[in-house]
Design an enzyme around this catalytic site. Structure first.
Site, PDB file in Angstrom:
ATOM      1  N   ASP A 102       0.826   5.134  -0.272  1.00 32.07           N
ATOM      2  CA  ASP A 102       0.083   6.394  -0.305  1.00 32.07           C
ATOM      3  C   ASP A 102       0.793   7.423  -1.170  1.00 32.07           C
ATOM      4  O   ASP A 102       1.982   7.667  -0.991  1.00 32.07           O
ATOM      5  CB  ASP A 102      -0.086   6.940   1.120  1.00 32.07           C
ATOM      6  CG  ASP A 102      -1.057   6.107   1.922  1.00 32.07           C
ATOM      7  OD1 ASP A 102      -2.170   5.882   1.432  1.00 32.07           O
ATOM      8  OD2 ASP A 102      -0.692   5.661   3.035  1.00 32.07           O
ATOM      9  N   ASP A 157      -8.370   1.434   1.435  1.00 33.79           N
ATOM     10  CA  ASP A 157      -8.032   2.351   2.523  1.00 33.79           C
ATOM     11  C   ASP A 157      -8.916   3.593   2.635  1.00 33.79           C
ATOM     12  O   ASP A 157      -8.890   4.252   3.673  1.00 33.79           O
ATOM     13  CB  ASP A 157      -6.546   2.765   2.430  1.00 33.79           C
ATOM     14  CG  ASP A 157      -5.997   3.234   3.775  1.00 33.79           C
ATOM     15  OD1 ASP A 157      -6.546   2.814   4.820  1.00 33.79           O
ATOM     16  OD2 ASP A 157      -5.039   4.032   3.804  1.00 33.79           O
ATOM     17  N   HIS A 188       0.858  -1.193   0.000  1.00 30.87           N
ATOM     18  CA  HIS A 188       0.000   0.000   0.000  1.00 30.87           C
ATOM     19  C   HIS A 188       0.888   1.235   0.000  1.00 30.87           C
ATOM     20  O   HIS A 188       1.601   1.487   0.964  1.00 30.87           O
ATOM     21  CB  HIS A 188      -0.931  -0.029   1.213  1.00 30.87           C
ATOM     22  CG  HIS A 188      -1.885   1.129   1.236  1.00 30.87           C
ATOM     23  ND1 HIS A 188      -2.943   1.213   0.366  1.00 30.87           N
ATOM     24  CD2 HIS A 188      -1.934   2.247   1.990  1.00 30.87           C
ATOM     25  CE1 HIS A 188      -3.602   2.335   0.598  1.00 30.87           C
ATOM     26  NE2 HIS A 188      -3.007   2.991   1.574  1.00 30.87           N
ATOM     27  N   HIS A 203      -6.536   9.420  -1.087  1.00 25.73           N
ATOM     28  CA  HIS A 203      -7.290   9.402   0.169  1.00 25.73           C
ATOM     29  C   HIS A 203      -6.560  10.011   1.365  1.00 25.73           C
ATOM     30  O   HIS A 203      -7.116  10.028   2.469  1.00 25.73           O
ATOM     31  CB  HIS A 203      -7.775   7.973   0.485  1.00 25.73           C
ATOM     32  CG  HIS A 203      -6.671   6.967   0.600  1.00 25.73           C
ATOM     33  ND1 HIS A 203      -6.193   6.249  -0.467  1.00 25.73           N
ATOM     34  CD2 HIS A 203      -5.925   6.564   1.663  1.00 25.73           C
ATOM     35  CE1 HIS A 203      -5.228   5.453  -0.081  1.00 25.73           C
ATOM     36  NE2 HIS A 203      -5.034   5.622   1.218  1.00 25.73           N
TER      37      HIS A 203
END
Ligand SMILES: [Zn+2]
Length: 972
Positions: free
Chosen positions: A23, A136, A21, A396
């Site tokens: 970001d 997420d 993951h 996000h």
């Protein structure tokens, strides 16, 4: 269905899906992340997969992948990646530039960021993503299943939903369902949806590469997450943990297949170490397969869903309801981020609107050769830069305001640079096509006003000028209706309001000159100078019984009554239905705790007020500035009686348009702009509008500017105030039997109805607490800025407001773009005036996008694949003759007896002036696939009602003559 208690259970297959993951900006910038781990993730994963056939990996964020592909990879690596993609071992899921937030993003921007990523993937590999991975984002919107179905996805994965609900869904084995996100499209665009179980997307205890080491990482952190290597002696610990975990998870699902996400944030930067250890564990488990009745395998998301799909289960159907708001436990309602970093939320939307205007202007005015000043390749580059920046901020942790301030600076920098480029582009286009204009004298200004909507718009534009005596004329030299008044927050400046009517996708020229002096009349009419009435301060606590002394402000649609005893709004008379609604507005604040030892705190993510909201002011002062075009009510709210500067202000405007002009929308709105800030620490500021409408505390708010959700007030055991907050991306309303009050916003906010007849909008937050984790990472929200959000209020019967709401929200989102320049900068009279034919769509149809994407591939799939196999020494050129057009029917099915009807659009009306249309292709939502060749999986449901709906996208290639077809549009 897989009966849990059956004697001969089928063998359980565990699908280990390796992922990382990443970001796109949270605690670290994109550049830092690339340097510290992202590059290593892709390098080492490609190496590890190339070494062992059975290994798999899913790739999510395309911004990172593209930076790596374009800036890092060798030819050998490129070849390896192509091979892995072709074999289905490296799988692109979701495929957007980022994993977008679902609560505070607009659906136009969601589509943009997917289109960007999908275009790259199709161009580079000839593939389209078929599975989503929204694991997420903080809550799930029902816009997403609709968009993903239209984009051709076969299954959708979400994770963060209310903790109570997730628990219940685990117990009843309902984490998987078929979601019909849109009331109108219903079964035509349903999608199979998988909610990750309580373990979500992280697999603890199976991470051998430790923590990514950013500068400043302490040695303790570095090894915290790292597991000891798997050996003969300890293998039992790992295998029994994995097996037990898989068996537990299996009890929550209906098929004997377990999705076991392997990875977490920033992992797999040393993929060979990861796989080397996991290989041993998996071999061991599989050697005991008959005993364990369970097998494990590396898998992509596609491998897992193919297995589930083949199981012939009849799935339950979920309707259009969303999964908002999200609570992770009883103390954490994630409704604070709806208003965190309000300034960035506003900038993100302004950038998106500018991009929208720049796209259509480029498309309409660049296809007409020749261009004296403009290189189309440069123009496309400016647009692409802003497309990338607007896509990035949908992440996000970006538009949500849940990043550290340094990363926020990066988002702002990318947006500002992109906006500057598009401003330059638009100015160049104007320069290129400047008419032979009898330019005014030096010292004046030249304003070009572009209407980016595909309807004629009548509105008032406001320019700031340094002098009160001005004359303004249009392109034919005729004087224009205008009004000048002292500016509200700049004492030495003046606001010049100008009434304008601009046809769809067209622009107008105005010249503005200072008059020599008011004595020296030239005979030309000058703008009316508005007169200002001052009302002294009124104290909140000493306000007498209200309603004794009212002052009316009116236009043709409303009379707003202001109460001179309080200087607050008293009521609004709505003329068309002849109804008076009592209504008042004030600023209030929620106070929050700052000490984690004393109880839960509010932060970037969560909203945890200490109690009910309290008035945030002691005194309010009022001015009414009245003129023939606009009357402005200025209410200044002072936190303390003696404060010289107001902390809050409401500037309300009522416009009057002259008889005969099409000012229906302009008349039917009360425009409000606010000033909010700087706030005191640990305050969350709201504007509360209280009416006497009997609303039963039911609020309606939108999902991403798309469809409305009904939000009845709910009582909870804890956190009731916060859990009744919802995101408002563009619209919210409350209503009684006879009247509806609609709020339209320019950017995302939090919205709630805490009492009968009330609606409150959270506008700004400033927070600080002593939580160690947040302080360590610098993740605080000490936001001392002053923000200027905008709301438009519409009041009227349900029928009237449903006819006005959609077009009004678009009028607010896409206000005319004003380009103001010193006259000397204009290079005039180039090729002479070349006006484009105006575009006027039916009022039920919105031009969602008109752009030249700059795709570099053939729209024929077979041909494109053939090109990909040839040598790629020559970089293909962008095709400027391929135009992307999206049209949206604005009304939902059954919303209105007339407006919801299907409508037919003649494409000639949109494409007029662009040249002849060679071909029209209906494509998937993100443009990569011919809808006639897009086969989506069908899933059997308890409601076996299947037929494919229409796509919403059409591509055209102008130039060669052909018939221009008509396009039928149905409600979406
Ligand atoms: Zn994340």
């Amino acid at each position: 269905m897989w009966p849990l208690e059956a004697l001969s259970e089928p063998q359980l297959r565990v699908f280990v899906v390796p992922h990382s993951h990443m970001d796109v900006g949270w605690l670290h910038t994109v550049q830092e992340s690339m340097q510290v781990y992202v590059t290593d993730v892709y390098n080492s994963v490609v190496e590890a997969l190339t070494l062992e056939k059975k290994r798999r990996f899913i790739v999510v964020e395309q911004e990172y992948f593209r930076l790596w592909w374009d800036g890092v990879t060798s030819d050998t690596q490129k070849g390896q990646v192509r091979q892995l993609v072709a074999e289905g071992r490296l799988e692109f899921v979701l495929g957007g530039q980022v994993m977008h937030d679902e609560a505070v993003t607009h659906f136009d921007d969601q589509i943009l960021q997917l289109t960007e990523g999908h275009g790259f993937l199709y161009e580079t590999f000839g593939v389209r993503p078929q599975f989503s991975w929204q694991v997420d984002p903080f809550g799930a919107s029902s816009t997403t299943p609709t968009l993903f179905a239209l984009a051709g996805f076969n299954a959708h994965v979400i994770s963060r939903i209310d903790y109570n609900l997730k628990e219940a869904m685990q117990d009843t084995r309902e984490l998987q369902f078929v979601w019909r996100g849109s009331r109108s499209l219903s079964a035509q665009q349903e999608i199979f949806t998988h909610v990750l179980d309580q373990f979500s997307y992280c697999s603890e205890g199976f991470n051998w590469d430790g923590e990514a080491i950013f500068p400043g990482t302490s040695p303790n952190d570095m090894y915290l997450q790292m597991q000891i290597p798997v050996t003969k002696d300890n293998i039992q610990i790992f295998t029994s943990f994995l097996v037990r975990n898989a068996l537990t998870r299996a009890t929550w699902f209906r098929t004997p297949h377990v999705l076991w996400p392997w990875g977490c944030d920033r992992q797999f930067f040393n993929a060979s170490l990861q796989f080397a250890n996991m290989d041993i564990i998996m071999e061991y488990i599989n050697s005991e397969e008959s005993e364990l009745s369970l097998s494990v395998e590396y898998a992509t998301l596609g491998d897992y869903f193919r297995a589930v799909h083949s199981d012939q289960v009849s799935w339950q159907v979920r309707d259009h309801r969303d999964f908002l708001p999200y609570s992770s436990d009883m103390h954490h309602a994630w409704t604070g981020f709806y208003a965190s970093r309000s300034g960035l939320k506003g900038l993100a939307r302004r950038a998106s609107s500018l991009l929208y205007a720049g796209e259509s202007m480029f498309t309409r005015y660049v296809l007409l050769a020749p261009h004296r000043f403009l290189d189309p390749a440069w123009g496309l580059q400016q647009l692409q830069q802003l497309r990338w920046a607007v896509s990035e901020v949908q992440h996000h942790d970006a538009i949500t305001g849940t990043h550290v301030p340094r990363v926020g600076d990066m988002f702002v920098e990318h947006l500002s640079t992109g906006m500057e480029g598009v401003h330059k582009l638009m100015a160049s286009i104007i320069q290129d096509r400047s008419p032979a204009h009898s330019g005014p004298e030096p010292g004046g200004h030249f304003a070009v006003v572009y209407n980016p909507l595909a309807w004629t718009v009548t509105t008032i534009i406001t320019l700031t000028v340094g002098f009160p005596n001005v004359s303004i004329t249009d392109e034919s030299g005729h004087p224009v209706l205008a009004q000048v008044q002292p500016s509200k927050e700049m004492p030495s400046a003046y606001d010049l309001h100008v009434l304008t009517t601009i046809p769809g996708l067209s622009y107008r020229h105005y010249s503005i000159q200072p008059s020599r002096s008011s004595q020296e009349k030239t005979g030309e009419p000058e703008p009316f100078v508005a007169k200002t009435m001052q009302f002294g301060g009124r104290l909140r606590r000493s306000a007498r019984q209200v309603g004794g002394s009212l002052v009316p402000v009116n236009n043709d649609c409303y009379i707003v009554f202001l109460d001179l005893d309080t200087n607050l709004m008293h009521s609004i008379w709505e003329r068309q239905s002849n109804r008076k609604v009592y209504m008042t507005q004030q600023f209030m604040e929620y106070h929050t705790n700052s000490d984690v030892r004393k109880g839960p705190v509010s932060d970037n993510y969560v909203f945890t007020p200490s109690g009910a909201a309290e008035p945030a002011w002691e005194a309010v002062r009022m001015e009414i500035v009245e003129g023939p075009l606009v009357t402005e009510i200025r209410q200044y709210f002072h936190r303390k009686v003696n404060d010289s500067e107001p902390t809050f202000a409401i500037y309300s405007r009522l416009a009057r348009s002259p008889q005969g002009s099409d000012g229906e929308l302009l008349c039917h709105r009360i425009e409000q702009e606010y000033r909010v800030g700087p706030l005191e620490l640990n305050r969350e500021a709201i504007l509360r509008t209280s009416t006497k409408l009997n609303t039963g505390r039911v609020l309606y708010s939108d999902n991403n500017g798309y469809q409305m959700q009904r939000r009845p007030y709910r009582d909870y055991k804890s956190n009731t105030i916060a859990r009744n907050y919802y995101p408002m991306v563009q619209s919210a309303f409350i209503q009684s039997r006879h009247s509806r009050l609609v709020l339209l916003s320019e950017q995302a906010h939090g919205v709630s109805s805490q009492g009968n007849g009330q609606v409150e909008v959270m506008l700004h937050r400033r927070l600080w607490n002593n939580d160690e984790w947040a302080l360590h990472d610098g993740l605080t929200l000490n936001d001392s800025s002053v923000v200027h959000p905008v709301l438009w209020l519409l009041l009227g019967s349900r029928a009237l407001t449903s006819g006005l709401r959609q077009r009004s929200r678009l009028a607010l989102q896409h206000r005319p773009v004003v380009m103001l320049r010193q006259l000397s900068e204009i290079v005039p009279r180039g090729s002479g005036s070349r006006w484009q034919e105006a575009v006027t769509l039916p009022s039920r149809v919105h031009l969602q996008i008109l752009s030249i994407p700059g795709w570099k591939y053939s729209s024929n799939h077979t041909e494109h694949l053939r090109t990909l196999q040839k040598d790629r020494k020559h970089e293909p050129k962008a095709d400027l003759r391929r135009v992307l057009l999206r049209l949206q029917h604005l009304y939902e099915v059954d919303q209105d007896p007339v407006l919801s009807r299907p409508v037919t659009v003649n494409l000639r009306s949109v494409l007029g002036g662009l040249g002849s249309v060679v071909s029209v292709e209906e494509r998937s939502l993100t443009g990569t696939w011919d809808v006639n060749e897009m086969r989506r999986w069908t899933w059997s449901t308890r409601d076996p009602h299947h037929h494919r709906g229409p796509g919403s996208l059409v591509l055209i290639r102008p130039r060669v003559p052909s018939q221009t077809p008509a396009l039928p549009l149905r409600p979406v």
